[in-house]
Scaffold this motif. Structure first.
Motif, PDB file in Angstrom:
ATOM      1  N   VAL A 210       0.860  -1.174   0.000  1.00  0.00           N
ATOM      2  CA  VAL A 210       0.000   0.000   0.000  1.00  0.00           C
ATOM      3  C   VAL A 210       0.904   1.234   0.000  1.00  0.00           C
ATOM      4  N   GLY A 211       0.455   2.265  -0.725  1.00  0.00           N
ATOM      5  CA  GLY A 211       1.157   3.540  -0.748  1.00  0.00           C
ATOM      6  C   GLY A 211       0.419   4.577   0.085  1.00  0.00           C
ATOM      7  N   LEU A 212       1.152   5.268   0.929  1.00  0.00           N
ATOM      8  CA  LEU A 212       0.603   6.336   1.771  1.00  0.00           C
ATOM      9  C   LEU A 212       1.240   7.647   1.338  1.00  0.00           C
ATOM     10  N   VAL A 213       0.413   8.648   1.092  1.00  0.00           N
ATOM     11  CA  VAL A 213       0.943   9.921   0.600  1.00  0.00           C
ATOM     12  C   VAL A 213       0.199  11.073   1.267  1.00  0.00           C
ATOM     13  N   VAL A 214       0.945  12.130   1.562  1.00  0.00           N
ATOM     14  CA  VAL A 214       0.362  13.372   2.036  1.00  0.00           C
ATOM     15  C   VAL A 214       1.154  14.505   1.399  1.00  0.00           C
ATOM     16  N   GLY A 215       0.446  15.581   1.012  1.00  0.00           N
ATOM     17  CA  GLY A 215       1.100  16.700   0.334  1.00  0.00           C
ATOM     18  C   GLY A 215       0.470  18.023   0.706  1.00  0.00           C
ATOM     19  N   ASP A 216       1.180  19.089   0.365  1.00  0.00           N
ATOM     20  CA  ASP A 216       0.725  20.439   0.705  1.00  0.00           C
ATOM     21  C   ASP A 216       1.169  21.394  -0.400  1.00  0.00           C
ATOM     22  N   VAL A 217       0.185  22.005  -1.056  1.00  0.00           N
ATOM     23  CA  VAL A 217       0.464  22.986  -2.097  1.00  0.00           C
ATOM     24  C   VAL A 217       0.596  24.356  -1.446  1.00  0.00           C
ATOM     25  N   VAL A 218       1.611  25.104  -1.851  1.00  0.00           N
ATOM     26  CA  VAL A 218       1.803  26.445  -1.317  1.00  0.00           C
ATOM     27  C   VAL A 218       0.663  27.341  -1.787  1.00  0.00           C
ATOM     28  N   GLY A 219       0.131  28.167  -0.871  1.00  0.00           N
ATOM     29  CA  GLY A 219      -0.921  29.110  -1.237  1.00  0.00           C
ATOM     30  C   GLY A 219      -2.288  28.662  -0.765  1.00  0.00           C
ATOM     31  N   HIS A 220      -3.281  29.496  -1.051  1.00  0.00           N
ATOM     32  CA  HIS A 220      -4.653  29.231  -0.653  1.00  0.00           C
ATOM     33  C   HIS A 220      -5.586  29.602  -1.794  1.00  0.00           C
ATOM     34  N   GLY A 221      -6.809  29.118  -1.688  1.00  0.00           N
ATOM     35  CA  GLY A 221      -7.835  29.497  -2.649  1.00  0.00           C
ATOM     36  C   GLY A 221      -8.096  28.435  -3.696  1.00  0.00           C
ATOM     37  N   LEU A 222      -8.883  28.840  -4.692  1.00  0.00           N
ATOM     38  CA  LEU A 222      -9.305  27.907  -5.729  1.00  0.00           C
ATOM     39  C   LEU A 222      -8.126  27.342  -6.503  1.00  0.00           C
ATOM     40  N   SER A 223      -7.135  28.168  -6.788  1.00  0.00           N
ATOM     41  CA  SER A 223      -5.982  27.693  -7.551  1.00  0.00           C
ATOM     42  C   SER A 223      -5.219  26.623  -6.782  1.00  0.00           C
ATOM     43  N   ALA A 224      -5.083  26.806  -5.455  1.00  0.00           N
ATOM     44  CA  ALA A 224      -4.384  25.798  -4.654  1.00  0.00           C
ATOM     45  C   ALA A 224      -5.152  24.482  -4.657  1.00  0.00           C
ATOM     46  N   ALA A 225      -6.482  24.554  -4.553  1.00  0.00           N
ATOM     47  CA  ALA A 225      -7.284  23.327  -4.566  1.00  0.00           C
ATOM     48  C   ALA A 225      -7.187  22.625  -5.909  1.00  0.00           C
ATOM     49  N   ALA A 226      -7.229  23.415  -7.002  1.00  0.00           N
ATOM     50  CA  ALA A 226      -7.122  22.808  -8.335  1.00  0.00           C
ATOM     51  C   ALA A 226      -5.759  22.161  -8.526  1.00  0.00           C
ATOM     52  N   THR A 227      -4.718  22.842  -8.075  1.00  0.00           N
ATOM     53  CA  THR A 227      -3.377  22.279  -8.193  1.00  0.00           C
ATOM     54  C   THR A 227      -3.258  21.007  -7.370  1.00  0.00           C
ATOM     55  N   MET A 228      -3.846  21.011  -6.185  1.00  0.00           N
ATOM     56  CA  MET A 228      -3.837  19.817  -5.356  1.00  0.00           C
ATOM     57  C   MET A 228      -4.447  18.636  -6.101  1.00  0.00           C
ATOM     58  N   GLY A 229      -5.565  18.859  -6.796  1.00  0.00           N
ATOM     59  CA  GLY A 229      -6.203  17.787  -7.548  1.00  0.00           C
ATOM     60  C   GLY A 229      -5.310  17.249  -8.652  1.00  0.00           C
ATOM     61  N   ARG A 230      -4.586  18.154  -9.301  1.00  0.00           N
ATOM     62  CA  ARG A 230      -3.701  17.709 -10.377  1.00  0.00           C
ATOM     63  C   ARG A 230      -2.544  16.880  -9.814  1.00  0.00           C
TER      64      ARG A 230
ATOM     65  N   ARG B 285      -5.894  30.938 -12.000  1.00  0.00           N
ATOM     66  CA  ARG B 285      -4.478  30.650 -11.875  1.00  0.00           C
ATOM     67  C   ARG B 285      -4.284  29.343 -11.105  1.00  0.00           C
ATOM     68  N   THR B 286      -3.663  28.371 -11.746  1.00  0.00           N
ATOM     69  CA  THR B 286      -3.311  27.131 -11.068  1.00  0.00           C
ATOM     70  C   THR B 286      -1.816  26.899 -11.131  1.00  0.00           C
ATOM     71  N   THR B 287      -1.070  27.928 -11.439  1.00  0.00           N
ATOM     72  CA  THR B 287       0.369  27.783 -11.514  1.00  0.00           C
ATOM     73  C   THR B 287       0.914  27.315 -10.169  1.00  0.00           C
ATOM     74  N   VAL B 288       1.732  26.260 -10.212  1.00  0.00           N
ATOM     75  CA  VAL B 288       2.272  25.691  -8.993  1.00  0.00           C
ATOM     76  C   VAL B 288       3.484  26.510  -8.577  1.00  0.00           C
ATOM     77  N   MET B 289       3.363  27.254  -7.499  1.00  0.00           N
ATOM     78  CA  MET B 289       4.492  28.010  -6.981  1.00  0.00           C
ATOM     79  C   MET B 289       5.373  27.129  -6.099  1.00  0.00           C
ATOM     80  N   GLY B 290       4.898  25.964  -5.715  1.00  0.00           N
ATOM     81  CA  GLY B 290       5.668  25.061  -4.878  1.00  0.00           C
ATOM     82  C   GLY B 290       4.750  24.115  -4.142  1.00  0.00           C
ATOM     83  N   ALA B 291       5.282  22.967  -3.764  1.00  0.00           N
ATOM     84  CA  ALA B 291       4.502  21.986  -3.025  1.00  0.00           C
ATOM     85  C   ALA B 291       5.473  21.093  -2.276  1.00  0.00           C
TER      86      ALA B 291
END
Length: 819
Positions: free
Chosen positions: A501-521, A564-570
């Motif tokens: 089994v693979g376990l993963v957790v991540g955090d996209v820098v920033g807040h708002g709709l763009s951060a949520a969309a980037t998280m999905g990608r 804007r869904t540009t990934v500034m970092g994660a």
């Protein structure tokens, strides 16, 4: 003929206006006793416009523009020859022909080269006007400023007519009385205190402003500006005070309007919550502006699902819009005047107005509320009784509009304040509501976007977590406070081949709709890369390349400005747990380390190589293997759980370890306890994933070495069949024999070296064949005349899923069969 020169102090008197002088710079000349000019200064040239060569040698008499008076001239000469100078006013001719009045001074005589001479100096006489008594009296009585004089006891001894009109008290009643006795509606004691200070210090006080009521306009409060200055006699003794009063109500109101609007900007709209903003408007208006204020908003404005504009292209609808009470405030405790409470539906539009009031946005002013008005009795019977009971007497209703969208209606009412609303109050009400409307619309838009972002994020996060026979899992996700916006935290549990089994957790820098969309990608990318059975370090390397490429692509895409869904970092942490070997392989990209808890409750945070955050590119990642005892806990989390402005990160990690040390508790209980570690409100999202490991016992695993010989395929089938019989899974015998035959045959045929067969009895039967080749088998469509090429096709049809994963020694082809 000798011109007459009047002596100093002589001349006709004037009344009422007399001339006074303001002297200019001296002009000088030297004149002999015979009247000949022998010296002429530059100042004289400038005063009379005559050059020296025009005057010197000539008679001084031709410069005088006055009648001759030989007797007077003789007296002056005699006086000066006796050693006494003379001064007086004379008129001289200017070079351009005009007359100039000058103050002339003739010195005592003196000799120059044996010739008796006089020094004559002159200054131009500049006239200004002084005010005579009659003019002064007229100014005092007809001045547009109220004036009065009080004695040392602060009793009025004189006032002009303007002050009578300002205060509404006749002069006869003012004389001999103090201000506090005449106008109780003014700040009498305060004003008299200022007067006493002026009498005591002798220093004037200018522009002292105050509010008060007067008999001239008893129903309206006015603002006055008063200046006080002492009256001083010839000996310098203060004998009284003169004060001047000016009605500055308009100026005061304008300043108060500006001040109130500025204060409203600081008090209204402090949050991005629609209901809170409406309540802030009501609280601000009471009691500054009104005694009772209600804010009613349209139902779509309060909704987070509908777009919520009441107006349409065809104009306002004919049906009454549904509004709800969003805020109210009163000078009376509990708002007893209110017919509806906060949250209740309302339909109030002041009669005789209709729905057009909301559409047009024009404020309604009702200076005097009449509870006997038939329209109010018919349309608003409950409010009519409230008007009578609480003395509501004046009303302003202002539609709330922002960005061409109708939001609701704000109503201001006075009861205890006796002054009715005026047109000036309408301006203030309009400005207050306009500013609040922008805040409400901002809150409405933000709330809707925040809700959409939460919905998107929840849809992208896993709805169920399946750890198979490898782990039991539970999770906790807590979004950030609304004012900070939803973040891009995510977690996932990914079933892998071989019961892993693979376990993963991540955090996209920033807040708002763009951060949520980037998280999905990124979550989708991790799932795709995990399905390729990549080890954690390689998976993060591919994910880093993906983030970098997405950032570069969208930085050149102008349309990306829309969303804007540009990934500034994660950051990311990825772990693979194998229940057969109890080995956990972990790698991280700038993410906090996991927390491990032994079955005995020992807590540790393993020091994994940190790795760079995703999106930097060009830097390696490193994986670490850790053997875990059965029933160990492994916790993955985002930094929002351990980072807090009020505490150090190490403190947050220690608190998390203390909670998880009670490892015998159910995982859901542990998640609830971890939630209790978060602060309220929190500035960042929190994601937490905890897993309790299991191990596949030896009786669930069977493996055999297979000779690299086609004849060994039959023996491999027999071994698999016998093992299924021992496990009581005879129903899978036919499928398993076919899968084993095809996989072992391919390995023996195409891969040199050792071949190994392994069966795992997990939630599904897993068949694995290991060889030393790095080439991957490929599923293809065999033609009718082909003798081979159908093996993998049969495997794909019989298996629930199948695939290939690579190892350091070669590869493993696996297939899962439903039991």
């Amino acid at each position: 003929m000798t011109p007459a020169i009047p002596e100093s102090g002589e001349g006709p008197g004037t009344e009422p206006c007399i001339g006074t002088e303001e002297e200019a710079s001296d002009a000088a000349a030297i004149v002999t006793l015979a009247g000949t000019v022998i010296g002429w200064t530059r100042s004289a040239e400038e005063l009379l416009g005559r050059a020296a060569h025009e005057v010197v040698g000539g008679s001084v008499g031709r410069l005088l523009a006055m009648p001759e008076d030989p007797h007077r001239l003789t007296e002056i000469v005699k006086r000066c020859r006796g050693g006494r100078p003379w001064s007086g006013m004379v008129t001289l001719w200017h070079g351009d022909g005009r007359r100039i009045e000058v103050n002339l001074r003739v010195s005592a005589s003196f000799e120059v080269g044996g010739v008796e001479c006089f020094l004559v100096s002159a200054r131009e006489r500049i006239t200004r006007w002084a005010i005579g008594q009659s003019v002064l009296d007229g100014f005092l009585t007809r001045s547009p400023v109220g004036m009065a004089i009080v004695d040392m006891d602060l009793r009025c001894v004189w006032c002009n007519s303007i002050l009578e009109s300002i205060g509404g008290v006749p002069r006869e009643q003012r004389l001999g009385r103090r201000l506090s006795d005449l106008l109780p509606g003014l700040e009498g004691e305060t004003i008299e205190g200022v007067m006493r200070k002026v009498l005591r210090t002798g220093e004037p006080v200018s522009d002292f402003e105050y509010l008060g009521w007067s008999w001239a306009d008893p129903h309206r409060q006015h603002a006055y500006s008063t200046s006080f200055f002492p009256l001083v006699d010839a000996e310098g003794t203060v004998t009284g005070i003169c004060y001047m009063v000016l009605d500055v109500t308009d100026r005061w109101n304008a300043r108060q309007l500006l001040s109130m609007v500025n204060d409203a900007g600081a008090c209204v709209g402090s949050t991005l919550d629609v209901m809170r903003t409406a309540q802030e408007l009501a609280d601000f208006a009471v009691p500054r502006f009104a005694d009772f204020t209600v804010v009613d908003l349209l139902e779509p404005v309060l909704s987070t699902e509908r777009h919520g504009t009441w107006l349409s292209d065809a104009g306002p609808p004919t049906a009454p819009p549904l509004m709800r009470r969003a805020g109210m405030s009163s000078v009376r405790d509990g708002c007893p005047e209110a017919v509806a409470q906060v949250g209740d539906p309302v339909d109030f539009i002041p009669p005789p107005h209709d729905l057009g009031l909301l559409a047009n946005g024009d404020p309604v002013l009702i200076p005097v509320l009449n509870p006997d008005n038939p329209q109010w009795i018919v349309e608003q019977p409950s409010r009519t009784s409230t008007i009578r009971e609480f003395g509501l007497h004046s009303l302003i209703s202002v539609p709330m509009r922002a960005r061409d969208t109708v939001l609701g209606l704000t109503t201001f009412i006075r009861s205890q304040n006796p002054a009715p609303f005026t047109s000036d109050d309408v301006l203030l009400a309009r400005e207050l509501v306009a500013r609040a409307a922008v805040c409400v619309d901002n809150a409405r838009r933000y709330t809707r976007e925040h809700h959409a972002t939460l919905t998107l994020q929840h849809s992208l996060l896993p709805h169920t977590l399946e750890g198979g026979m490898a782990v039991d899992v539970a999770s906790m996700y807590l979004p950030a406070d609304a004012k900070d916006g939803v973040g891009g935290d995510w977690f996932d549990v990914i079933p892998l081949s071989g019961a892993r089994v693979g376990l993963v957790v991540g955090d996209v820098v920033g807040h708002g709709l763009s951060a949520a969309a980037t998280m999905g990608r990124l979550r989708t990318a991790v799932q795709t890369l995990a399905d390729m059975d990549l080890p954690p370090d390689e998976l993060l390397a591919h994910l880093d390349d993906l983030v970098l490429r997405l950032s570069e692509e969208e930085s050149h895409d102008a349309s990306a400005d829309l969303i804007r869904t540009t990934v500034m970092g994660a950051t990311c942490l990825y772990a693979i747990y194998d229940p057969v070997t109890r080995n956990c392989t972990l790698a991280r990209a700038g993410h906090p380390p996991p927390v491990l808890v032994t079955p005995q409750g020992g807590v540790s945070f393993p020091e994994l190589p940190p790795g760079p955050p995703l999106g930097l590119g060009g830097l390696p990642f490193e994986a670490v293997d850790i053997e875990l005892a059965e029933n160990s806990l492994i916790g993955l989390y985002t930094n929002g759980l351990i980072e807090d402005g009020a505490q150090d990160v190490d403190v947050g990690m220690a608190r998390l370890g203390d909670v998880l040390a009670r490892c015998d508790l159910p995982l859901e209980t542990l998640c609830a306890d971890v939630r209790g570690l978060t602060s309220t409100p929190q500035s960042d999202d929190v994601a937490f994933l905890v897993a309790r490991t299991h191990a596949l016992s030896a009786d669930r695993v069977a493996s055999w070495d297979v000779a690299c010989d086609p004849a060994a395929v039959a023996g491999a089938r027999a071994l698999a069949t016998r093992q299924l019989r021992e496990w009581g899974m005879e129903e899978l015998t036919m499928q398993t024999e076919l899968v084993v035959s095809e996989l072992v045959t391919n390995a023996v045929r195409y891969a040199p070296g050792a071949v190994r067969l392994r069966l795992l009895r997990a939630s599904r039967l897993i068949c694995e064949v290991t060889d030393t080749s790095n080439s991957s088998p490929r599923l293809r469509h065999a033609r009718t005349t082909d003798e081979g090429g159908r093996g993998l096709f049969l495997v794909a049809q019989l298996a629930h899923r199948w695939g290939t994963r690579y190892t350091h020694e070669g590869k493993i082809i696996w297939a899962e069969l439903d039991s």
